[in-house]
Design an enzyme around this catalytic site. Structure first.
Site, PDB file in Angstrom:
ATOM      1  N   TYR A 333     -32.329 -49.033  16.028  1.00 27.00           N
ATOM      2  CA  TYR A 333     -32.011 -48.026  15.018  1.00 27.00           C
ATOM      3  C   TYR A 333     -32.078 -46.656  15.672  1.00 27.00           C
ATOM      4  O   TYR A 333     -33.049 -46.337  16.365  1.00 27.00           O
ATOM      5  CB  TYR A 333     -32.996 -48.101  13.855  1.00 27.00           C
ATOM      6  CG  TYR A 333     -32.963 -49.424  13.120  1.00 27.00           C
ATOM      7  CD1 TYR A 333     -32.176 -49.585  11.988  1.00 27.00           C
ATOM      8  CD2 TYR A 333     -33.705 -50.507  13.580  1.00 27.00           C
ATOM      9  CE1 TYR A 333     -32.131 -50.800  11.310  1.00 27.00           C
ATOM     10  CE2 TYR A 333     -33.665 -51.728  12.914  1.00 27.00           C
ATOM     11  CZ  TYR A 333     -32.874 -51.863  11.786  1.00 27.00           C
ATOM     12  OH  TYR A 333     -32.822 -53.076  11.138  1.00 27.00           O
ATOM     13  N   HIS A 344     -28.179 -48.330   9.206  1.00 30.15           N
ATOM     14  CA  HIS A 344     -27.651 -49.543   9.823  1.00 30.15           C
ATOM     15  C   HIS A 344     -28.046 -49.544  11.296  1.00 30.15           C
ATOM     16  O   HIS A 344     -27.980 -48.512  11.973  1.00 30.15           O
ATOM     17  CB  HIS A 344     -26.127 -49.560   9.682  1.00 30.15           C
ATOM     18  CG  HIS A 344     -25.481 -50.813  10.168  1.00 30.15           C
ATOM     19  ND1 HIS A 344     -25.527 -52.003   9.474  1.00 30.15           N
ATOM     20  CD2 HIS A 344     -24.760 -51.059  11.287  1.00 30.15           C
ATOM     21  CE1 HIS A 344     -24.871 -52.922  10.139  1.00 30.15           C
ATOM     22  NE2 HIS A 344     -24.389 -52.381  11.251  1.00 30.15           N
ATOM     23  N   LYS A 375     -22.156 -53.817  15.351  1.00 30.41           N
ATOM     24  CA  LYS A 375     -23.101 -53.279  16.316  1.00 30.41           C
ATOM     25  C   LYS A 375     -22.458 -53.267  17.704  1.00 30.41           C
ATOM     26  O   LYS A 375     -21.529 -54.026  17.967  1.00 30.41           O
ATOM     27  CB  LYS A 375     -24.391 -54.104  16.340  1.00 30.41           C
ATOM     28  CG  LYS A 375     -25.059 -54.251  14.974  1.00 30.41           C
ATOM     29  CD  LYS A 375     -26.346 -55.034  15.069  1.00 30.41           C
ATOM     30  CE  LYS A 375     -26.784 -55.542  13.702  1.00 30.41           C
ATOM     31  NZ  LYS A 375     -26.890 -54.506  12.691  1.00 30.41           N
TER      32      LYS A 375
END
Length: 409
Positions: A333, A344, A375
């Site tokens: 994060y 997110h 990601k």
């Protein structure tokens, strides 16, 4: 009338107006004296396939007196050059996408580009010729059944050719793994090693809520509050920062408060020994050593590499948490203000050693999964210096951060 070429060594010489016809206007080959050019084998095959060359004389005892066409030339090149056909497939695909390409070696145009030796072609900015164009994609061609070393991969465009001749492109580059999470843990934390984790029985709320350390021990109608479970990585990092000490059992550090001096004549010795243990447990360096020993017992040397990466990620103001659900070591994060408003996660991080080799299937699976959960896939390559951290320190320079993602040229 289309010209013919003559194979000379590993290149094909084409005379006549070949320089104007092929090199100056369309970026094929490299100029020779006059108007002649030299073509690489893949360039030659592409021009034969398009019908722009009438044929190639093989010579050199290849058994063909006259010029041969695409089929015969491909057969000869496949026998002479390992991986020729997969490179041809990638070359032709990128040409169809509008790129001019050159072999990434001297004396071809682009041969002086700053690219690794493993690169097969350089593709110039779309619409630019080799004479003036900047390199946009240093292309490395890989077959589905080959392996790819992590070393030297940064800066390359991987073109993976599968068994059905479909091509998947990946971009490998240095990753920017930085964040903006600013949280300083309390200066004194006390925990207890319980199995393969460390439990803080009276943890400050901010450690989890602001620093996103650990996982609270919760349950329906719980009568015990304030319990926080730390992973061994989290605990080792906090101990290395000098803010975590360990206790061994309820009732005091290593049982000091539970010793009864009136038990027997040896009671004084027990108290002294327990006091010594208590002093050691309160020493952050001793806490680090204890947690490292436990981590190595359950995970081997891999624990040291993962700890080095964990601490480097924290130092870069990101928050690393386990990436187990995604098949990775960590998810990260960038900016955590509070867990009640958690952003997110940005990265999936896998920890590997120098010399690690990917299979294209493994790489494709990792990239696909990371993309599916929005990601960035990052490989943290930890060299030997990064794991020599008995005292818990780490050197960020000992870690290389490699990002790999799908690419559409």
């Amino acid at each position: 009338m289309h010209p013919t070429g003559e194979l000379r060594g590993e290149s094909v010489r084409v005379g006549g107006d070949a320089r104007q016809r092929f090199h100056d206007s369309r970026g094929y080959g490299r100029p020779l004296d006059g108007n002649a050019i030299a073509l690489s084998r893949v360039e030659t095959a592409h021009l034969l396939f398009r019908g722009d060359l009438a044929g190639v004389t093989l010579g050199d005892g290849a058994g063909a007196a006259g010029p041969v066409g695409f089929r015969r030339f491909v057969a000869d090149s496949t026998a002479a050059v390992d991986g020729f056909f997969t490179r041809y497939l990638v070359y032709a695909d990128l040409r169809d996408r509008g790129f001019y390409l050159s072999p990434a070696r001297e004396p071809w145009p682009g041969g002086r580009a700053d690219v690794p030796d493993a690169v097969d072609f350089v593709a110039y900015e779309r619409g630019s010729t080799p004479r003036a164009g900047a390199v946009e994609h240093p292309v490395r061609v890989v077959g589905e059944r080959e392996s790819i070393p992590v070393d030297g991969l940064s800066g390359q465009t991987l073109a993976v050719v599968d068994e059905e001749s479909d091509i998947t492109y990946f971009a490998a580059e240095t990753a920017d793994v930085t964040g903006a999470t600013r949280y300083d843990p309390p200066s004194t934390l006390t925990g207890e090693v319980v199995g393969d984790r460390v439990v803080l029985w009276d943890a400050p709320d901010a450690l989890y809520e602001r620093g996103f350390y650990g996982q609270p021990l919760t349950g329906r109608a719980a009568a015990v509050e304030g319990v926080l479970q730390l992973s061994l990585l989290e605990a080792a990092s906090l101990a290395a920062d000098g803010v975590l000490q360990l206790t061994d059992a309820p009732g005091g550090v290593n049982g000091v408060d539970g010793v009864d001096a009136a038990d027997d004549v040896s009671g004084a010795d027990d108290v002294e020994a327990a006091a010594t243990d208590a002093s050691r447990a309160a020493d952050p360096a001793a806490a680090v050593a204890t947690i490292l020993d436990r981590g190595r017992a359950v995970e081997g040397d891999r624990f040291d590499r993962r700890l080095a990466v964990y601490r480097a990620l924290r130092a870069r103001q990101t928050v690393p948490k386990t990436g187990f659900k995604f098949g990775a070591d960590f998810r990260t994060y960038r900016d955590v203000d509070t867990v009640d408003d958690l952003p997110h996660s940005a990265h999936l991080v896998r920890v590997v050693q120098p010399g690690h080799r990917f299979t294209p299937r493994e790489l494709s699976l990792d990239v696909r999964l990371a993309g599916g959960v929005r990601k960035e896939l990052v490989f943290a390559v930890v060299d030997e210096a990064g794991v020599r951290q008995r005292g818990g320190s780490t050197v960020d320079d000992a870690i290389r951060w490699l990002s790999v993602g799908r690419l559409t040229p």
